[in-house]
Design a protein around this motif. Structure first.
Motif, PDB file in Angstrom:
ATOM      1  N   ILE A  73       0.849  -1.213   0.000  1.00 55.19           N
ATOM      2  CA  ILE A  73       0.000   0.000   0.000  1.00 55.19           C
ATOM      3  C   ILE A  73       0.877   1.253   0.000  1.00 55.19           C
ATOM      4  O   ILE A  73       0.651   2.189  -0.770  1.00 55.19           O
ATOM      5  CB  ILE A  73      -0.933  -0.008   1.229  1.00 55.19           C
ATOM      6  N   ALA A  74       1.894   1.283   0.873  1.00 57.15           N
ATOM      7  CA  ALA A  74       2.773   2.454   0.953  1.00 57.15           C
ATOM      8  C   ALA A  74       3.540   2.656  -0.349  1.00 57.15           C
ATOM      9  O   ALA A  74       3.681   3.795  -0.834  1.00 57.15           O
ATOM     10  CB  ALA A  74       3.739   2.283   2.122  1.00 57.15           C
ATOM     11  N   PHE A  75       4.040   1.567  -0.916  1.00 57.87           N
ATOM     12  CA  PHE A  75       4.813   1.660  -2.159  1.00 57.87           C
ATOM     13  C   PHE A  75       3.940   2.168  -3.311  1.00 57.87           C
ATOM     14  O   PHE A  75       4.344   3.048  -4.077  1.00 57.87           O
ATOM     15  CB  PHE A  75       5.386   0.280  -2.497  1.00 57.87           C
ATOM     16  N   THR A  76       2.723   1.639  -3.437  1.00 59.08           N
ATOM     17  CA  THR A  76       1.825   2.034  -4.523  1.00 59.08           C
ATOM     18  C   THR A  76       1.413   3.495  -4.390  1.00 59.08           C
ATOM     19  O   THR A  76       1.429   4.250  -5.371  1.00 59.08           O
ATOM     20  CB  THR A  76       0.579   1.140  -4.526  1.00 59.08           C
ATOM     21  N   THR A  77       1.056   3.907  -3.192  1.00 61.42           N
ATOM     22  CA  THR A  77       0.637   5.299  -2.986  1.00 61.42           C
ATOM     23  C   THR A  77       1.783   6.258  -3.281  1.00 61.42           C
ATOM     24  O   THR A  77       1.584   7.324  -3.884  1.00 61.42           O
ATOM     25  CB  THR A  77       0.151   5.495  -1.543  1.00 61.42           C
ATOM     26  N   GLY A  78       3.005   5.884  -2.888  1.00 67.03           N
ATOM     27  CA  GLY A  78       4.157   6.730  -3.190  1.00 67.03           C
ATOM     28  C   GLY A  78       4.407   6.858  -4.677  1.00 67.03           C
ATOM     29  O   GLY A  78       4.742   7.938  -5.177  1.00 67.03           O
ATOM     30  N   ALA A  79       4.235   5.750  -5.420  1.00 66.69           N
ATOM     31  CA  ALA A  79       4.434   5.794  -6.876  1.00 66.69           C
ATOM     32  C   ALA A  79       3.398   6.692  -7.540  1.00 66.69           C
ATOM     33  O   ALA A  79       3.715   7.443  -8.475  1.00 66.69           O
ATOM     34  CB  ALA A  79       4.362   4.385  -7.453  1.00 66.69           C
ATOM     35  N   VAL A  80       2.160   6.635  -7.066  1.00 62.56           N
ATOM     36  CA  VAL A  80       1.114   7.510  -7.623  1.00 62.56           C
ATOM     37  C   VAL A  80       1.425   8.974  -7.323  1.00 62.56           C
ATOM     38  O   VAL A  80       1.198   9.858  -8.155  1.00 62.56           O
ATOM     39  CB  VAL A  80      -0.270   7.113  -7.077  1.00 62.56           C
ATOM     40  N   LEU A  81       1.961   9.244  -6.134  1.00 63.66           N
ATOM     41  CA  LEU A  81       2.350  10.613  -5.809  1.00 63.66           C
ATOM     42  C   LEU A  81       3.432  11.111  -6.755  1.00 63.66           C
ATOM     43  O   LEU A  81       3.408  12.274  -7.192  1.00 63.66           O
ATOM     44  CB  LEU A  81       2.834  10.693  -4.363  1.00 63.66           C
ATOM     45  N   MET A  82       4.381  10.253  -7.094  1.00 65.00           N
ATOM     46  CA  MET A  82       5.432  10.645  -8.032  1.00 65.00           C
ATOM     47  C   MET A  82       4.825  10.989  -9.395  1.00 65.00           C
ATOM     48  O   MET A  82       5.217  11.970 -10.032  1.00 65.00           O
ATOM     49  CB  MET A  82       6.446   9.515  -8.183  1.00 65.00           C
ATOM     50  N   TRP A  83       3.876  10.186  -9.845  1.00 63.57           N
ATOM     51  CA  TRP A  83       3.221  10.503 -11.117  1.00 63.57           C
ATOM     52  C   TRP A  83       2.412  11.785 -11.004  1.00 63.57           C
ATOM     53  O   TRP A  83       2.407  12.606 -11.938  1.00 63.57           O
ATOM     54  CB  TRP A  83       2.301   9.357 -11.542  1.00 63.57           C
ATOM     55  N   ALA A  84       1.734  11.994  -9.886  1.00 67.22           N
ATOM     56  CA  ALA A  84       0.906  13.197  -9.706  1.00 67.22           C
ATOM     57  C   ALA A  84       1.756  14.461  -9.768  1.00 67.22           C
ATOM     58  O   ALA A  84       1.316  15.492 -10.289  1.00 67.22           O
ATOM     59  CB  ALA A  84       0.160  13.127  -8.380  1.00 67.22           C
ATOM     60  N   GLY A  85       2.993  14.395  -9.242  1.00 69.90           N
ATOM     61  CA  GLY A  85       3.880  15.559  -9.340  1.00 69.90           C
ATOM     62  C   GLY A  85       4.187  15.892 -10.787  1.00 69.90           C
ATOM     63  O   GLY A  85       4.161  17.063 -11.190  1.00 69.90           O
ATOM     64  N   TRP A  86       4.474  14.855 -11.600  1.00 68.15           N
ATOM     65  CA  TRP A  86       4.719  15.078 -13.027  1.00 68.15           C
ATOM     66  C   TRP A  86       3.469  15.604 -13.713  1.00 68.15           C
ATOM     67  O   TRP A  86       3.551  16.504 -14.562  1.00 68.15           O
ATOM     68  CB  TRP A  86       5.139  13.756 -13.669  1.00 68.15           C
ATOM     69  N   PHE A  87       2.306  15.074 -13.366  1.00 68.36           N
ATOM     70  CA  PHE A  87       1.046  15.461 -13.994  1.00 68.36           C
ATOM     71  C   PHE A  87       0.682  16.911 -13.692  1.00 68.36           C
ATOM     72  O   PHE A  87       0.133  17.619 -14.541  1.00 68.36           O
ATOM     73  CB  PHE A  87      -0.062  14.528 -13.498  1.00 68.36           C
ATOM     74  N   ALA A  88       1.023  17.373 -12.504  1.00 68.22           N
ATOM     75  CA  ALA A  88       0.560  18.688 -12.065  1.00 68.22           C
ATOM     76  C   ALA A  88       1.511  19.819 -12.410  1.00 68.22           C
ATOM     77  O   ALA A  88       1.085  20.974 -12.522  1.00 68.22           O
ATOM     78  CB  ALA A  88       0.327  18.677 -10.551  1.00 68.22           C
ATOM     79  N   GLU A  89       2.790  19.525 -12.599  1.00 70.79           N
ATOM     80  CA  GLU A  89       3.773  20.607 -12.736  1.00 70.79           C
ATOM     81  C   GLU A  89       4.658  20.377 -13.946  1.00 70.79           C
ATOM     82  O   GLU A  89       5.193  19.281 -14.133  1.00 70.79           O
ATOM     83  CB  GLU A  89       4.627  20.692 -11.470  1.00 70.79           C
ATOM     84  N   HIS A  90       4.816  21.406 -14.738  1.00 71.26           N
ATOM     85  CA  HIS A  90       5.633  21.324 -15.944  1.00 71.26           C
ATOM     86  C   HIS A  90       7.092  21.039 -15.596  1.00 71.26           C
ATOM     87  O   HIS A  90       7.681  21.658 -14.709  1.00 71.26           O
ATOM     88  CB  HIS A  90       5.544  22.648 -16.714  1.00 71.26           C
ATOM     89  N   ASP A  91       7.673  20.066 -16.306  1.00 71.19           N
ATOM     90  CA  ASP A  91       9.088  19.745 -16.178  1.00 71.19           C
ATOM     91  C   ASP A  91       9.474  19.363 -14.743  1.00 71.19           C
ATOM     92  O   ASP A  91      10.573  19.651 -14.286  1.00 71.19           O
ATOM     93  CB  ASP A  91       9.943  20.931 -16.649  1.00 71.19           C
ATOM     94  N   TRP A  92       8.541  18.708 -14.024  1.00 72.53           N
ATOM     95  CA  TRP A  92       8.793  18.327 -12.637  1.00 72.53           C
ATOM     96  C   TRP A  92       9.685  17.104 -12.567  1.00 72.53           C
ATOM     97  O   TRP A  92       9.547  16.170 -13.363  1.00 72.53           O
ATOM     98  CB  TRP A  92       7.469  18.037 -11.938  1.00 72.53           C
ATOM     99  N   ARG A  93      10.606  17.108 -11.615  1.00 67.81           N
ATOM    100  CA  ARG A  93      11.458  15.952 -11.365  1.00 67.81           C
ATOM    101  C   ARG A  93      11.462  15.704  -9.856  1.00 67.81           C
ATOM    102  O   ARG A  93      11.623  16.638  -9.066  1.00 67.81           O
ATOM    103  CB  ARG A  93      12.899  16.192 -11.834  1.00 67.81           C
ATOM    104  N   PRO A  94      11.314  14.441  -9.418  1.00 63.97           N
ATOM    105  CA  PRO A  94      11.312  14.169  -7.977  1.00 63.97           C
ATOM    106  C   PRO A  94      12.693  14.400  -7.382  1.00 63.97           C
ATOM    107  O   PRO A  94      13.715  14.059  -7.976  1.00 63.97           O
ATOM    108  CB  PRO A  94      10.919  12.687  -7.893  1.00 63.97           C
ATOM    109  N   GLY A  95      12.717  15.007  -6.204  1.00 70.54           N
ATOM    110  CA  GLY A  95      13.983  15.201  -5.518  1.00 70.54           C
ATOM    111  C   GLY A  95      14.471  13.915  -4.872  1.00 70.54           C
ATOM    112  O   GLY A  95      13.747  12.922  -4.766  1.00 70.54           O
ATOM    113  N   ARG A  96      15.707  13.938  -4.438  1.00 71.39           N
ATOM    114  CA  ARG A  96      16.288  12.739  -3.825  1.00 71.39           C
ATOM    115  C   ARG A  96      15.558  12.367  -2.544  1.00 71.39           C
ATOM    116  O   ARG A  96      15.364  11.180  -2.262  1.00 71.39           O
ATOM    117  CB  ARG A  96      17.764  12.990  -3.535  1.00 71.39           C
ATOM    118  N   ALA A  97      15.157  13.364  -1.756  1.00 64.50           N
ATOM    119  CA  ALA A  97      14.474  13.070  -0.492  1.00 64.50           C
ATOM    120  C   ALA A  97      13.143  12.368  -0.744  1.00 64.50           C
ATOM    121  O   ALA A  97      12.785  11.413  -0.044  1.00 64.50           O
ATOM    122  CB  ALA A  97      14.260  14.361   0.292  1.00 64.50           C
TER     123      ALA A  97
END
Length: 450
Positions: A73-97
């Protein structure tokens, strides 16, 4: 078939759907697959999640075979959050943290579960629920930015995810154990929307980003300080904020709140629709043969205070925007940018020891500056060049280091500049190039032209 069997079958069906959706996602063309970053991992996590729920519904809680449930559950929700960042913001890249948290949280939950056994299940349930609900809230906040997107596909998808998030929270409040079903449906909807909407799924850059990516705002005024024209980034900047660019004929005092004749650099809070955007830049008078004659050009960039906590890229671009980069008449550095380049060179640790030759060429007629500048520009690619720029109304300058003055004189003879123009050279250190140019300018002013 009993009620329990029906519930188990529903979750098993969700697992099958998740497997198919993940396979389809991985087989999509690269162009479409690029619209779904990290969602393949979300699909894998959903498969494990749905199988765990189906096992619980069929056999009840087993001491060990449910260990992957909470981490999935934690892994799946985190992966969706990573996609949501890309979906919501132009040229978004996840930080190391963020990436580390996405991977470390489920790994830590699994480790605690394996070490602590069934005694830690309740504690892990509470921790995992709080963690995943926090991620779900972050997903909703990010996705909500596109709930009113101008493109139908992203707009519909954002609203669907927001509704799914609310329904999930309500269902979990009643402990219905159907969140894996919502995750499966959401995965299918996102993949289907990406296939249908295509590049529309990309988030458009915000107006503030466009200023720096496409260039500064440029406003052109005539000799009476009335607005003549604005450049394309200015029009796009206003359009992205739902506002109309200023009309031609608008007086500079009304737009910038100051007399252009009294300005060199400018900082202004520009009214754009309902927003006030702080911008800074410079004002420069156009020559009498410019277009418009004797007019003014104002260049503005987003204002970022020195030493602020803004991202390095923003600060760097703001500092670059404080002076005009190139002179329109010569193509060389403008006078202010030229002086700034000399000041930066003088602050170098070896500036006192490095030798420099300062060359000043007076074209006499401003109309001949372009030809003179072309000759001096040939030095720019060479490693010895410190700076090449316009010095004043009729002269251009070149500063080189680690070159003997006779070599510069030989170059002058080769180009013929010494025959056609008044030329003065001075030799010293890089730290004193400004004083060398002043001395050369004084020399030229005393010498009468033939």
């Amino acid at each position: 078939m009993t009620g329990v069997s029906v519930v188990t079958a529903v979750h098993l069906l969700a697992a099958v759907v998740a497997v198919v959706a993940t396979a389809v996602l991985l087989l999509l063309p690269p162009r479409v697959r690029a619209l779904l970053p990290h969602l393949g991992w979300a699909g894998v996590g959903t498969v494990v999640w749905t199988l765990c729920v189906a096992s619980v519904k069929h056999e009840g809680i087993h001491p060990w075979h449910q260990a992957p449930w909470f981490p999935a559950i934690a892994f799946t929700t985190g992966a969706v959050l990573m996609w949501a960042g890309w979906f919501a913001e132009h040229d978004w890249r996840p930080g190391r943290a963020l990436t580390a948290t996405w991977l470390a949280a489920p790994a830590l939950i699994l480790a605690v579960r394996l070490v602590g056994g069934t005694d830690v299940r309740f504690v892990l349930f509470v921790v995992n629920t709080v963690y995943c609900f926090t991620l779900l809230l972050a997903i909703a906040v990010r996705v909500a930015r596109r709930a009113n997107d101008r493109e139908r596909g992203p707009r519909w998808l954002a609203r669907f995810i927001l509704v799914a998030a609310v329904v999930t929270l309500i269902a979990e409040a009643f402990r219905l154990n159907v969140t894996d079903l919502f995750m499966t449906v959401t995965l299918v909807v996102i993949v289907a929307t990406a296939v249908r909407a295509g590049d529309d799924l990309h988030a458009r850059p915000e107006a503030g980003t466009l200023i720096d990516d496409l260039g500064a705002l440029v406003l052109l005024f005539d000799a009476q300080q009335r607005l003549v024209e604005v450049n394309a980034p200015t029009r796009l900047f206003y359009a992205m904020r739902g506002a109309v660019p200023p009309e031609p004929g608008t007086h500079a005092g009304e737009l910038l709140g100051a007399d252009l004749g009294e300005l060199d650099t400018v900082t202004v809070s520009l009214v754009v629709g309902s927003d006030h955007v702080r911008l800074s830049g410079y004002v420069q008078r156009l020559p009498s043969d410019g277009a418009p004659p004797g007019g003014w050009v104002c260049l503005l960039r987003r204002s970022t205070p020195v030493g602020s906590d803004a991202a390095p890229g923003w600060t760097r671009r703001a500092l670059m925007g404080r002076v005009p980069s190139h002179d329109p008449a010569t193509g060389l550095l403008s006078p202010r940018a030229f002086q700034q380049a000399l000041a930066e060179a003088a602050q170098h640790p070896d500036a006192q020891e490095a030798t420099a030759v300062a060359l000043l060429v007076d074209a006499g007629d401003p109309a001949r500056l372009a030809d003179t500048a072309t000759a001096l520009a040939s030095w720019e690619p060479r490693p010895e060049a410190v700076a090449t720029g316009r010095y004043d109304q009729s002269s251009v300058a070149l500063v080189v280091k680690d070159v003997a003055e006779p070599a510069v004189q030989a170059w002058l003879d080769e180009t013929g500049l010494g025959d056609r123009h008044l030329v003065a050279t001075r030799t010293g250190s890089v730290a004193e190039v400004a004083e060398l140019l002043e001395a050369a300018a004084s020399d030229l002013s005393r010498r009468a032209r033939p």
